[in-house]
Structure formats: structure tokens, C-alpha cells
Design a protein around this motif. Structure first.
Motif, PDB file in Angstrom:
ATOM      1  N   LYS A   6       4.110  43.518  -3.660  1.00  0.00           N
ATOM      2  CA  LYS A   6       4.234  42.382  -4.577  1.00  0.00           C
ATOM      3  C   LYS A   6       3.839  41.095  -3.863  1.00  0.00           C
ATOM      4  N   VAL A   7       2.653  40.631  -4.164  1.00  0.00           N
ATOM      5  CA  VAL A   7       2.116  39.436  -3.518  1.00  0.00           C
ATOM      6  C   VAL A   7       1.678  38.427  -4.573  1.00  0.00           C
ATOM      7  N   GLY A   8       1.682  37.160  -4.197  1.00  0.00           N
ATOM      8  CA  GLY A   8       1.238  36.086  -5.081  1.00  0.00           C
ATOM      9  C   GLY A   8       0.610  34.969  -4.272  1.00  0.00           C
ATOM     10  N   LEU A   9       0.217  33.901  -4.958  1.00  0.00           N
ATOM     11  CA  LEU A   9      -0.530  32.814  -4.317  1.00  0.00           C
ATOM     12  C   LEU A   9      -0.058  31.462  -4.821  1.00  0.00           C
ATOM     13  N   ILE A  10       0.178  30.552  -3.894  1.00  0.00           N
ATOM     14  CA  ILE A  10       0.269  29.121  -4.197  1.00  0.00           C
ATOM     15  C   ILE A  10      -1.053  28.497  -3.785  1.00  0.00           C
ATOM     16  N   ARG A  11      -1.750  27.914  -4.753  1.00  0.00           N
ATOM     17  CA  ARG A  11      -3.044  27.275  -4.448  1.00  0.00           C
ATOM     18  C   ARG A  11      -2.952  25.767  -4.684  1.00  0.00           C
ATOM     19  N   PRO A  12      -2.927  24.970  -3.637  1.00  0.00           N
ATOM     20  CA  PRO A  12      -3.003  23.520  -3.835  1.00  0.00           C
ATOM     21  C   PRO A  12      -4.371  23.142  -4.416  1.00  0.00           C
ATOM     22  N   LYS A  13      -4.359  22.482  -5.551  1.00  0.00           N
ATOM     23  CA  LYS A  13      -5.595  21.956  -6.130  1.00  0.00           C
ATOM     24  C   LYS A  13      -5.858  20.538  -5.621  1.00  0.00           C
ATOM     25  N   VAL A  14      -4.784  19.870  -5.232  1.00  0.00           N
ATOM     26  CA  VAL A  14      -4.850  18.582  -4.545  1.00  0.00           C
ATOM     27  C   VAL A  14      -4.141  18.769  -3.214  1.00  0.00           C
ATOM     28  N   LEU A  15      -4.823  18.453  -2.128  1.00  0.00           N
ATOM     29  CA  LEU A  15      -4.257  18.677  -0.790  1.00  0.00           C
ATOM     30  C   LEU A  15      -3.356  17.528  -0.350  1.00  0.00           C
ATOM     31  N   TRP A  16      -3.710  16.325  -0.720  1.00  0.00           N
ATOM     32  CA  TRP A  16      -2.768  15.211  -0.623  1.00  0.00           C
ATOM     33  C   TRP A  16      -2.810  14.439  -1.922  1.00  0.00           C
ATOM     34  N   PRO A  17      -1.662  14.277  -2.559  1.00  0.00           N
ATOM     35  CA  PRO A  17      -0.338  14.718  -2.124  1.00  0.00           C
ATOM     36  C   PRO A  17      -0.165  16.241  -2.184  1.00  0.00           C
ATOM     37  N   PHE A  18       0.482  16.784  -1.154  1.00  0.00           N
ATOM     38  CA  PHE A  18       0.662  18.231  -1.033  1.00  0.00           C
ATOM     39  C   PHE A  18       1.750  18.707  -1.990  1.00  0.00           C
ATOM     40  N   PRO A  19       1.590  19.896  -2.593  1.00  0.00           N
ATOM     41  CA  PRO A  19       2.549  20.375  -3.606  1.00  0.00           C
ATOM     42  C   PRO A  19       3.810  20.999  -3.005  1.00  0.00           C
ATOM     43  N   LEU A  32       0.833  -1.200   0.000  1.00  0.00           N
ATOM     44  CA  LEU A  32       0.000   0.000   0.000  1.00  0.00           C
ATOM     45  C   LEU A  32       0.866   1.248   0.000  1.00  0.00           C
ATOM     46  N   ASP A  33       1.922   1.236   0.800  1.00  0.00           N
ATOM     47  CA  ASP A  33       2.808   2.394   0.880  1.00  0.00           C
ATOM     48  C   ASP A  33       3.472   2.674  -0.464  1.00  0.00           C
ATOM     49  N   LYS A  34       3.844   1.620  -1.179  1.00  0.00           N
ATOM     50  CA  LYS A  34       4.421   1.804  -2.515  1.00  0.00           C
ATOM     51  C   LYS A  34       3.421   2.494  -3.438  1.00  0.00           C
ATOM     52  N   LYS A  35       2.164   2.113  -3.308  1.00  0.00           N
ATOM     53  CA  LYS A  35       1.113   2.752  -4.107  1.00  0.00           C
ATOM     54  C   LYS A  35       0.970   4.220  -3.739  1.00  0.00           C
ATOM     55  N   PHE A  36       0.974   4.520  -2.455  1.00  0.00           N
ATOM     56  CA  PHE A  36       0.849   5.913  -2.023  1.00  0.00           C
ATOM     57  C   PHE A  36       2.025   6.754  -2.519  1.00  0.00           C
ATOM     58  N   LYS A  37       3.203   6.175  -2.573  1.00  0.00           N
ATOM     59  CA  LYS A  37       4.367   6.905  -3.091  1.00  0.00           C
ATOM     60  C   LYS A  37       4.203   7.201  -4.584  1.00  0.00           C
ATOM     61  N   LYS A  38       3.596   6.272  -5.325  1.00  0.00           N
ATOM     62  CA  LYS A  38       3.313   6.532  -6.742  1.00  0.00           C
ATOM     63  C   LYS A  38       2.316   7.675  -6.894  1.00  0.00           C
ATOM     64  N   ILE A  39       1.327   7.707  -6.014  1.00  0.00           N
ATOM     65  CA  ILE A  39       0.362   8.806  -6.046  1.00  0.00           C
ATOM     66  C   ILE A  39       1.074  10.122  -5.769  1.00  0.00           C
ATOM     67  N   GLU A  40       1.986  10.124  -4.816  1.00  0.00           N
ATOM     68  CA  GLU A  40       2.749  11.340  -4.507  1.00  0.00           C
ATOM     69  C   GLU A  40       3.589  11.792  -5.695  1.00  0.00           C
ATOM     70  N   GLU A  41       4.077  10.861  -6.472  1.00  0.00           N
ATOM     71  CA  GLU A  41       4.898  11.190  -7.638  1.00  0.00           C
ATOM     72  C   GLU A  41       4.061  11.740  -8.787  1.00  0.00           C
ATOM     73  N   ASN A  42       2.823  11.255  -8.927  1.00  0.00           N
ATOM     74  CA  ASN A  42       2.070  11.495 -10.161  1.00  0.00           C
ATOM     75  C   ASN A  42       0.869  12.413 -10.040  1.00  0.00           C
ATOM     76  N   GLU A  43       0.348  12.640  -8.843  1.00  0.00           N
ATOM     77  CA  GLU A  43      -0.957  13.283  -8.739  1.00  0.00           C
ATOM     78  C   GLU A  43      -0.934  14.654  -8.056  1.00  0.00           C
ATOM     79  N   VAL A  44       0.224  15.285  -7.969  1.00  0.00           N
ATOM     80  CA  VAL A  44       0.312  16.631  -7.405  1.00  0.00           C
ATOM     81  C   VAL A  44      -0.275  17.637  -8.396  1.00  0.00           C
ATOM     82  N   GLN A  45      -1.115  18.540  -7.895  1.00  0.00           N
ATOM     83  CA  GLN A  45      -1.682  19.604  -8.733  1.00  0.00           C
ATOM     84  C   GLN A  45      -1.738  20.902  -7.932  1.00  0.00           C
ATOM     85  N   TYR A  46      -1.329  21.996  -8.569  1.00  0.00           N
ATOM     86  CA  TYR A  46      -1.375  23.287  -7.888  1.00  0.00           C
ATOM     87  C   TYR A  46      -1.384  24.410  -8.915  1.00  0.00           C
TER      88      TYR A  46
END
Length: 358
Positions: free
Chosen positions: A274-287, A225-239
Motif C-alpha cells: 500500500k503506497v501513495g504519493l504527496i506531490r508538491p505542485k508549489v515548492l515554496w510555499p511547501f505543503p 516583505l516578510d508579512k507579504k511572504f507569510k500571506k503567500i504561505e497562507e494562500n498559495e500552497v498547492q499539492y
């Protein structure tokens, strides 16, 4: 396809149908009750099944059964209802069953209020139930984005054989916005040779289970399961990076709060800040990688509709290299652009009365 004006909760329901979901099990709770109401009317029209269970606990266990048969299935609730579902969600994660869970957040803890909140971040991103598991967590900031993310969530769930959470605050569920459904179900639903659909005498029975009495076997399962979660962390980050190229002060916000922050950014930039924003579109995996792309930043301000939850991940992301501040409203209260602007000026030592730096 033309856009149609829809309330968020109803749009969520249509998005699920467009994604190929034919089964919904849930229980009414504000501020998401329009979602099951919509599906109770629409699912029978396509030969689907809507069932209002006797409780949230019953609903998530029905989801477990339907997911085990390979069907695309969904449930939805609001904060305390999702809390009741946590045991079933960890069972589904342990048994590797794809399903989609929508949480339209309200103020808490306990029964709290029916107003919008973001105080379920910990519950969503840290698992919420027992054991070593994680669930992908989408965080839409508009009704259209919620529609697109719900459709994507079903694909992610099937791809990794995992429950997927769509975390929307109550404001997104209740607001009306124009949406279109042009991304719907373009890919075929994958075959599921692991599902319990009967052997027809041609193979050994499939077994869906999260119980392993031998510790060696359970450890092997948890490692897989942990190996699967690591793949998700590698592939599913969105921001989203918003006006961060020259930003010396960077906000971090998600959902409805990020929209308020964008208004704040426009106001502050008119004043020369001068201000900007980082917006996580996926909260986990966090960007975490997004924080390597703000070379001019001197300060970080996390803004949430909570007393501070995502701020912990932001502190991990910056690795102590930048000061991280927090501003939040909770209990169903919403931060205003003026409040956020004043917090920024307080941090940078801006004389609000004089209209300039001290």
C-alpha cells in the motif's frame, strides 16, 4: 478549444503570450533554447518585444526595468543561467516587481550537462540571492500543467508584487504532449498605480528601489516583505494527494519524477504493498499540511533527480514522527520504477528474491 501537440518549451512561450506577456529578455542555453526561439518569432506578431541580451545578467536587469513600468514580462534560462540572474532576482524581490522566471533545469553543478535534473531546488526555494526574501515556486509535472502554471504565475506575481519562479526539469521542456490553452488571461491585468510610467504632472513620481541606507527604514521594509511572504504561505500552497488514503508507505516527489513514482505505485500495489504519493505542485510555499493527512503512513521516501534537496523540507514536515528515506539519481540520470520499487522493498524488509516479506 482543441488540443495541439507542442514541445514543452514552445508551449511555455505560448502560455506566456496567452497570459498577456509582451516582453521577454533572455539568453539561449539548453535545454530551454526553443522557448526564446519561439518567442523571438511570435512576440513581434502581437506588438511585443523579444530581445536576446548579451548575457543572463543583462537580461534579468532588463526584466527589472520592464516590470518597473508595469508590463507583464518574463525571462527564462537553465540552471547556470538562472544562477547568474540571482542578483537581479533579489533586486526585483526587494523592489517588489512582478515578473516570471522559468528555469528548465539541467544537471550540475557548474555547466554540468544538458540532461534533465532537479538539483536547483535549494536555489529556487531558498531565494538564491542575498537578503531576506522568498519567491513562489511552481513545479509542473506535465506540459499542460506547465502551461496552466505559467498563466497562473503571472497572476500571482501581480497579486503580491513579487518575482515568481516556474521550475521545470529539462525533460518537461523537451517532451511533446497535447495541450490546450483554455485558461488563458480570463482576468484583466490589474492596474499598477505604483509603476514608473510618468506623472503627467498629476502626482508625485513613483520610486522603485531596494536601497535603504537608514537601518530603521530597511528593517521596516524587510518586515513588510516578510508579512507579504507569510500571506503567500497562507494562500498559495498547492499539492496533490495520490492514493494516500490507505497508504502505509508514502512517496514525496515533484515534476517528472512524480510521474515515474506513479508508475511505481501501480506496480507495488499489484504486489499488495500500500503506497501513495504527496506531490508538491508549489515548492515554496511547501505543503507542510499535506503530511497531516497520511494517518496510516509508517515510512516516507523522497525521490528526486538530485542528491537530496527537497528531502530537507520533508523532514521538517514530518517533525520526526516518521522515518524519512531518500532515493535519487543525479547528473542528468533518471530513476526507474524498478529502482524505486527495490528501494521501497529494502526499507520495509521485503525479500526481493523470494517475492515476499522476510
Amino acid at each position: 478549444m482543441d488540443k495541439v501537440l507542442m514541445k514543452g518549451n514552445e508551449a511555455f512561450g505560448r502560455a506566456a503570450i496567452e497570459a498577456g506577456c509582451k516582453y521577454f529578455f533572455g539568453y539561449p542555453i539548453t535545454p530551454q533554447s526553443e522557448l526564446p526561439e519561439y518567442l523571438s518569432r511570435e512576440l513581434p506578431k502581437i506588438g511585443g518585444v523579444f530581445l536576446q541580451a548579451e548575457s543572463e545578467i543583462s537580461a534579468i536587469n532588463m526584466v527589472y526595468g520592464a516590470a518597473g513600468s508595469g508590463a507583464r514580462v518574463m525571462t527564462s534560462s537553465s540552471s547556470p543561467g538562472i544562477a547568474l540572474k540571482q542578483e537581479g532576482i533579489t533586486y526585483a524581490a526587494g523592489a517588489e516587481l512582478p515578473c516570471v522566471i522559468i528555469n528548465v533545469m539541467r544537471g550540475g553543478p557548474g555547466l554540468g550537462s544538458i540532461q534533465a535534473s532537479q538539483s536547483d531546488y535549494f536555489m529556487a526555494t531558498r531565494g538564491g540571492g542575498n537578503g531576506d526574501y522568498r519567491t513562489p515556486v511552481f513545479a509542473p509535472s506535465s506540459v499542460q500543467e506547465a502551461v496552466d502554471m505559467i498563466i497562473e504565475a503571472f497572476d500571482v506575481a501581480d497579486k503580491y508584487r513579487t518575482p515568481v519562479v516556474v521550475l521545470a526539469d529539462g525533460m518537461i521542456g523537451q517532451m511533446m504532449e497535447p495541450v490546450e490553452f483554455n485558461n488563458a488571461n480570463k482576468k484583466d491585468i490589474p492596474s499598477k498605480d505604483w509603476a514608473t510610467v510618468g506623472t503627467k504632472g498629476k502626482r508625485k513620481p513613483n520610486v522603485i528601489n531596494s536601497l535603504y541606507l537608514a537601518p530603521e527604514a530597511l528593517e521596516e521594509h524587510c518586515i513588510n516583505l516578510d508579512k507579504k511572504f507569510k500571506k503567500i504561505e497562507e494562500n498559495e500552497v498547492q499539492y496533490e494527494m495520490y492514493k494516500t488514503e490507505d497508504a502505509e508507505f508514502v512517496f514525496v516527489a515533484y515534476g517528472t519524477t512524480s510521474r515515474i513514482v506513479k508508475t511505481t505505485i501501480e506496480n507495488l500495489r499489484e504486489e499488495g504493498i500500500k503506497v501513495g504519493l504527496i506531490r508538491p505542485k508549489v515548492l515554496w510555499p511547501f505543503p507542510f499540511e499535506a503530511f497531516k493527512q497520511i494517518p496510516n503512513a509508517k515510512n516516507i521516501l523522497t525521490v528526486e533527480m538530485s542528491t537530496g534537496q527537497m528531502v530537507d523540507d520533508v523532514k521538517i514536515a514530518v517533525e520526526g514522527k516518521l522515518p524519512v528515506y531518500f532515493y535519487g539519481r543525479t547528473g542528468g540520470m533518471t530513476p526507474s520504477p524498478i529502482e524505486i520499487s527495490n528501494k521501497v522493498k529494502e526499507i520495509i524488509g521485503y525479500n526481493i528474491c523470494a517475492g515476499g516479506a522476510e
